[in-house]
Motif scaffolding. Sequence first.
Motif, PDB file in Angstrom:
ATOM      1  N   SER A   1      -5.782   0.225   3.983  1.00 27.30           N
ATOM      2  CA  SER A   1      -5.639  -0.753   5.064  1.00 27.30           C
ATOM      3  C   SER A   1      -4.206  -1.226   5.294  1.00 27.30           C
ATOM      4  O   SER A   1      -3.940  -1.942   6.249  1.00 27.30           O
ATOM      5  CB  SER A   1      -6.516  -1.973   4.783  1.00 27.30           C
ATOM      6  OG  SER A   1      -6.131  -2.580   3.558  1.00 27.30           O
ATOM      7  N   ASP A   2      -3.287  -0.825   4.427  1.00 31.32           N
ATOM      8  CA  ASP A   2      -1.913  -1.307   4.536  1.00 31.32           C
ATOM      9  C   ASP A   2      -0.933  -0.138   4.388  1.00 31.32           C
ATOM     10  O   ASP A   2      -0.856   0.479   3.325  1.00 31.32           O
ATOM     11  CB  ASP A   2      -1.659  -2.365   3.452  1.00 31.32           C
ATOM     12  CG  ASP A   2      -0.269  -2.943   3.529  1.00 31.32           C
ATOM     13  OD1 ASP A   2       0.082  -3.525   4.578  1.00 31.32           O
ATOM     14  OD2 ASP A   2       0.480  -2.805   2.536  1.00 31.32           O
TER      15      ASP A   2
ATOM     16  N   LYS B   1       2.291  -0.056   4.172  1.00 30.11           N
ATOM     17  CA  LYS B   1       3.328  -0.248   3.157  1.00 30.11           C
ATOM     18  C   LYS B   1       2.805   0.109   1.769  1.00 30.11           C
ATOM     19  O   LYS B   1       3.510   0.734   0.969  1.00 30.11           O
ATOM     20  CB  LYS B   1       3.833  -1.695   3.157  1.00 30.11           C
ATOM     21  CG  LYS B   1       4.724  -2.029   4.330  1.00 30.11           C
ATOM     22  CD  LYS B   1       5.222  -3.453   4.227  1.00 30.11           C
ATOM     23  CE  LYS B   1       6.072  -3.796   5.429  1.00 30.11           C
ATOM     24  NZ  LYS B   1       6.559  -5.182   5.371  1.00 30.11           N
ATOM     25  N   THR B   2       1.582  -0.291   1.493  1.00 27.95           N
ATOM     26  CA  THR B   2       0.994   0.027   0.195  1.00 27.95           C
ATOM     27  C   THR B   2       0.824   1.530   0.040  1.00 27.95           C
ATOM     28  O   THR B   2       1.107   2.085  -1.033  1.00 27.95           O
ATOM     29  CB  THR B   2      -0.357  -0.694   0.012  1.00 27.95           C
ATOM     30  OG1 THR B   2      -0.150  -2.098   0.148  1.00 27.95           O
ATOM     31  CG2 THR B   2      -0.952  -0.412  -1.352  1.00 27.95           C
TER      32      THR B   2
ATOM     33  N   ASP C   1      -5.591  -1.408  -1.699  1.00 24.59           N
ATOM     34  CA  ASP C   1      -4.986  -1.741  -0.412  1.00 24.59           C
ATOM     35  C   ASP C   1      -4.428  -0.559   0.366  1.00 24.59           C
ATOM     36  O   ASP C   1      -4.045  -0.703   1.522  1.00 24.59           O
ATOM     37  CB  ASP C   1      -3.856  -2.756  -0.614  1.00 24.59           C
ATOM     38  CG  ASP C   1      -4.369  -4.123  -1.017  1.00 24.59           C
ATOM     39  OD1 ASP C   1      -5.572  -4.377  -0.860  1.00 24.59           O
ATOM     40  OD2 ASP C   1      -3.559  -4.933  -1.514  1.00 24.59           O
TER      41      ASP C   1
END
Length: 116
Positions: free
Chosen positions: A36-37, A39-40, A33
């Motif tokens: 695309s993220d 936070k990750t 992830d």
Amino acid sequence: MSIDDFGTGYSSFASLKHLMVDYLKIDKYFIDDMLSDEKTLTLVGSMVKMGQKLGYGIIAEGVETQAQLKILKDLNCEIVQGYLFSKPVDADSISGLLTGEAHKKILHQCRLDKIA
């Protein structure tokens, strides 16, 4: 010795205080992830930094793309493993895999400290 699947289930911060290990293996869930993220990506970067400050080596599990490899290299992750390098093989195939041209090309282009 390593803490496998770090960041999930029982492989948590509490385990860092009590277990004598050499490496933290960041779970594939986070590696999947992080492109695309945001936070990750922040979590992965924090795990790498924190683990290194505590004296652990860092292993990223499940690296499948050059983009993931580049990010991990930029985050100073020392060891990566995953399908980008090879799907699991039997013991008789290891020697050929490690001396093959595809493996050498990946090592040359994206050299991390170690590739597991």
